[in-house]
Write an enzyme that holds these catalytic residues in place. Structure first.
Site, PDB file in Angstrom:
ATOM      1  N   GLU A 134      76.796  66.035   7.354  1.00 30.24           N
ATOM      2  CA  GLU A 134      75.705  65.623   8.166  1.00 30.24           C
ATOM      3  C   GLU A 134      76.376  64.592   9.520  1.00 30.24           C
ATOM      4  O   GLU A 134      77.162  64.390   9.093  1.00 30.24           O
ATOM      5  CB  GLU A 134      75.201  64.303   7.049  1.00 30.24           C
ATOM      6  CG  GLU A 134      73.619  63.432   8.234  1.00 30.24           C
ATOM      7  CD  GLU A 134      73.732  61.937   8.142  1.00 30.24           C
ATOM      8  OE1 GLU A 134      72.476  61.548   8.852  1.00 30.24           O
ATOM      9  OE2 GLU A 134      73.771  61.861   6.770  1.00 30.24           O
ATOM     10  N   GLU A 171      80.400  60.760  11.418  1.00 32.76           N
ATOM     11  CA  GLU A 171      80.368  59.492  11.740  1.00 32.76           C
ATOM     12  C   GLU A 171      81.275  59.222  13.407  1.00 32.76           C
ATOM     13  O   GLU A 171      82.294  59.354  13.171  1.00 32.76           O
ATOM     14  CB  GLU A 171      79.780  58.275  11.634  1.00 32.76           C
ATOM     15  CG  GLU A 171      79.696  57.417  12.154  1.00 32.76           C
ATOM     16  CD  GLU A 171      78.554  57.455  13.124  1.00 32.76           C
ATOM     17  OE1 GLU A 171      77.196  58.350  13.340  1.00 32.76           O
ATOM     18  OE2 GLU A 171      78.816  57.274  14.767  1.00 32.76           O
ATOM     19  N   ASP A 182      70.643  61.342  18.452  1.00 31.37           N
ATOM     20  CA  ASP A 182      70.566  61.313  19.582  1.00 31.37           C
ATOM     21  C   ASP A 182      69.744  62.022  20.956  1.00 31.37           C
ATOM     22  O   ASP A 182      70.262  62.223  20.715  1.00 31.37           O
ATOM     23  CB  ASP A 182      71.745  60.367  20.671  1.00 31.37           C
ATOM     24  CG  ASP A 182      72.479  59.526  20.246  1.00 31.37           C
ATOM     25  OD1 ASP A 182      72.559  58.149  18.913  1.00 31.37           O
ATOM     26  OD2 ASP A 182      73.865  59.190  19.703  1.00 31.37           O
ATOM     27  N   LYS A 197      67.681  62.140  29.256  1.00 25.99           N
ATOM     28  CA  LYS A 197      67.842  62.510  31.582  1.00 25.99           C
ATOM     29  C   LYS A 197      68.132  64.511  31.253  1.00 25.99           C
ATOM     30  O   LYS A 197      69.287  64.521  30.163  1.00 25.99           O
ATOM     31  CB  LYS A 197      69.072  62.147  31.404  1.00 25.99           C
ATOM     32  CG  LYS A 197      68.249  60.418  32.330  1.00 25.99           C
ATOM     33  CD  LYS A 197      69.491  60.296  32.866  1.00 25.99           C
ATOM     34  CE  LYS A 197      68.446  58.563  32.909  1.00 25.99           C
ATOM     35  NZ  LYS A 197      69.838  57.502  32.729  1.00 25.99           N
ATOM     36  N   ASP A 233      61.881  61.646  15.122  1.00 25.71           N
ATOM     37  CA  ASP A 233      61.002  60.962  15.131  1.00 25.71           C
ATOM     38  C   ASP A 233      61.198  61.200  17.079  1.00 25.71           C
ATOM     39  O   ASP A 233      59.849  61.206  17.275  1.00 25.71           O
ATOM     40  CB  ASP A 233      60.103  59.152  16.032  1.00 25.71           C
ATOM     41  CG  ASP A 233      61.674  58.962  16.603  1.00 25.71           C
ATOM     42  OD1 ASP A 233      62.742  59.266  16.620  1.00 25.71           O
ATOM     43  OD2 ASP A 233      61.007  58.024  17.326  1.00 25.71           O
ATOM     44  N   GLU A 262      67.827  55.957   7.764  1.00 24.23           N
ATOM     45  CA  GLU A 262      67.974  54.228   7.780  1.00 24.23           C
ATOM     46  C   GLU A 262      66.371  54.279   8.850  1.00 24.23           C
ATOM     47  O   GLU A 262      66.029  53.266   8.977  1.00 24.23           O
ATOM     48  CB  GLU A 262      68.692  53.165   8.648  1.00 24.23           C
ATOM     49  CG  GLU A 262      69.925  53.545   7.170  1.00 24.23           C
ATOM     50  CD  GLU A 262      71.181  54.117   7.590  1.00 24.23           C
ATOM     51  OE1 GLU A 262      71.907  54.808   6.220  1.00 24.23           O
ATOM     52  OE2 GLU A 262      72.001  53.788   8.926  1.00 24.23           O
ATOM     53  N   TYR A 263      67.107  55.417   9.952  1.00 25.48           N
ATOM     54  CA  TYR A 263      66.297  55.385  11.154  1.00 25.48           C
ATOM     55  C   TYR A 263      64.638  55.408  10.718  1.00 25.48           C
ATOM     56  O   TYR A 263      64.161  55.743  11.769  1.00 25.48           O
ATOM     57  CB  TYR A 263      66.858  56.147  12.009  1.00 25.48           C
ATOM     58  CG  TYR A 263      67.971  55.750  13.109  1.00 25.48           C
ATOM     59  CD1 TYR A 263      68.824  55.244  12.926  1.00 25.48           C
ATOM     60  CD2 TYR A 263      67.798  56.116  14.848  1.00 25.48           C
ATOM     61  CE1 TYR A 263      69.684  54.179  13.562  1.00 25.48           C
ATOM     62  CE2 TYR A 263      68.200  55.547  15.365  1.00 25.48           C
ATOM     63  CZ  TYR A 263      69.037  54.634  14.762  1.00 25.48           C
ATOM     64  OH  TYR A 263      70.857  54.059  16.020  1.00 25.48           O
TER      65      TYR A 263
HETATM   66  N1  SAH Z   1      71.566  59.523  10.643  1.00 25.20           N
HETATM   67  C1  SAH Z   1      71.792  58.131  10.891  1.00 25.20           C
HETATM   68  C2  SAH Z   1      71.499  57.435  11.815  1.00 25.20           C
HETATM   69  C3  SAH Z   1      71.152  57.906  13.449  1.00 25.20           C
HETATM   70  S1  SAH Z   1      71.740  57.608  14.994  1.00 25.20           S
HETATM   71  C4  SAH Z   1      69.693  57.945  10.415  1.00 25.20           C
HETATM   72  O1  SAH Z   1      68.785  59.026  10.628  1.00 25.20           O
HETATM   73  O2  SAH Z   1      69.493  57.196  10.139  1.00 25.20           O
HETATM   74  C5  SAH Z   1      72.714  58.778  15.849  1.00 25.20           C
HETATM   75  C6  SAH Z   1      74.080  58.683  14.744  1.00 25.20           C
HETATM   76  O3  SAH Z   1      74.752  59.515  15.454  1.00 25.20           O
HETATM   77  C7  SAH Z   1      74.643  57.023  15.547  1.00 25.20           C
HETATM   78  O4  SAH Z   1      75.123  56.368  14.126  1.00 25.20           O
HETATM   79  C8  SAH Z   1      76.121  57.728  16.586  1.00 25.20           C
HETATM   80  O5  SAH Z   1      76.915  57.286  16.375  1.00 25.20           O
HETATM   81  C9  SAH Z   1      76.245  59.082  15.836  1.00 25.20           C
HETATM   82  N2  SAH Z   1      76.464  60.442  16.661  1.00 25.20           N
HETATM   83  C10 SAH Z   1      75.903  60.298  17.729  1.00 25.20           C
HETATM   84  N3  SAH Z   1      76.483  61.795  18.407  1.00 25.20           N
HETATM   85  C11 SAH Z   1      77.722  61.745  17.948  1.00 25.20           C
HETATM   86  C12 SAH Z   1      78.679  63.110  17.614  1.00 25.20           C
HETATM   87  N4  SAH Z   1      78.843  63.487  18.782  1.00 25.20           N
HETATM   88  N5  SAH Z   1      79.883  62.948  16.600  1.00 25.20           N
HETATM   89  C13 SAH Z   1      79.527  62.595  15.425  1.00 25.20           C
HETATM   90  N6  SAH Z   1      78.242  61.303  15.784  1.00 25.20           N
HETATM   91  C14 SAH Z   1      78.125  60.910  16.639  1.00 25.20           C
END
Ligand code: SAH
Length: 212
Positions: free
Chosen positions: A43, A68, A117, A121, A153, A192-193
Site C-alpha cells: 500500500e 508512507e 492526495d 491543480k 472519494d 480511515e479516510y
Molecule cells: N491510505 C490512507 C491515507 C490516505 S491520505 C487512508 O485511506 O486512510 C494519503 C497519504 O499518502 C498521506 O498519509 C500522505 O502522507 C501519503 N503520501 C502522499 N504522497 C506520498 C508519496 N509520494 N509517497 C508515500 N506516501 C505518500
C-alpha cells in the site's frame, strides 16, 4: 493527512523491528523480513495503517508492506503493529518517487492506492499517484499481470486515473463510482479516510486494473 509534529516519531519509527527507514537496502530481499515467503502486496500512502493491519489479519498468506512518506503519520501504524505483532506486515518510511530503488523488478504482486492526495491543480498533475510518471514506476516493481487497486472519494481524480491507466495500456478489470452499493463491496476493507468520507455522505469510487 493533517500533519502534526510528533516529537521523537522519527526515532521511534527507526527503532521498531517492524519498520524500515532505508528501504533501498532491502531491494530484492523483502521476503527475508517476513515469517514466510509469500506474495507481497504494497500500500502506497497508507497513513495510519488501519487498512493494512486489517488486511494482514484477514489474509495471513499474503505479506503486506505499507509505504508512507511522513514519520508523524507512520508512527501510528508502527505503534499499532508493535501491539499486534503481525508476522506478515512491514512498514516503510519512504516516498513513492523512489519505488524502483526500493523494490526489484517483479517483487510486488499487488499495489493499493487508497485516498491518495488529489493534487487538484493541473500543474501538479504529475504528483498524482496515478499519473503516468508513477505508473512507470509501478511497471518497474510490479510483476507482469500484477494488480493495482485504487479507491478515492474524489471524482475528478478518479476520472483522471481511468484515463491515465488506459493511456498507459493497462487493462481495467473493474470500476465503480459507488463502491458501498455495488457488487465490488464484498470483502471491502475500509480505510480511515473511507470511513470518514462515507460518514459525511461521499460516494467511494474504486478501480481495479492489471498491468500487461
Ligand atoms: N491510505 C490512507 C491515507 C490516505 S491520505 C487512508 O485511506 O486512510 C494519503 C497519504 O499518502 C498521506 O498519509 C500522505 O502522507 C501519503 N503520501 C502522499 N504522497 C506520498 C508519496 N509520494 N509517497 C508515500 N506516501 C505518500
Amino acid at each position: 493527512m493533517r500533519l502534526k509534529n510528533i516529537p521523537g516519531a522519527g526515532e521511534k519509527v527507526a527503532a521498531s523491528r517492524f519498520a524500515v527507514t532505508e528501504p533501498e537496502t532491502m531491494r530484492g530481499k523483502w521476503q527475508t523480513l517476513f515469517a514466510a515467503p509469500q506474495p507481497i502486496h504494497l500500500e502506497i500512502g497508507m497513513g495510519k495503517g488501519h487498512f493494512l493491519a486489517e488486511m494482514a489479519q484477514l489474509h495471513p498468506k499474503i505479506n503486506y508492506i505499507g509505504l508512507e512518506k511522513y514519520s508523524s503519520v507512520l508512527i501510528r501504524a508502527v505503534e499499532k503493529q508493535e501491539e499486534l505483532q503481525l508476522p506478515n506486515l512491514i512498514l516503510i518510511q519512504a516516498d513513492a518517487e523512489g519505488l524502483p530503488d526500493d523494490f526489484a523488478e517483479g517483487e510486488v504482486e499487488r499495489i493499493y492506492l487508497n485516498f491518495s492526495d488529489p493534487w487538484p491543480k493541473d500543474r501538479h498533475a504529475k504528483r498524482r499517484l496515478t499519473s503516468s510518471r508513477f505508473l512507470e514506476r509501478y511497471d518497474q516493481v510490479l510483476v507482469h499481470g500484477g494488480i493495482l487497486e485504487f479507491k478515492t472519494d474524489n471524482l475528478p481524480l478518479f476520472e483522471f486515473s481511468l484515463d491515465s491507466v488506459r493511456e498507459h495500456g493497462w487493462e481495467i478489470l473493474e470500476e465503480t463510482r459507488d463502491l458501498h452499493h455495488s457488487a465490488m463491496a464484498e470483502g471491502n476493507v475500509m480505510t480511515e479516510y473511507e470511513e470518514k468520507f462515507s460518514k459525511l455522505g461521499s460516494k467511494i469510487c474504486k478501480l481495479v486494473v492489471r498491468r500487461p
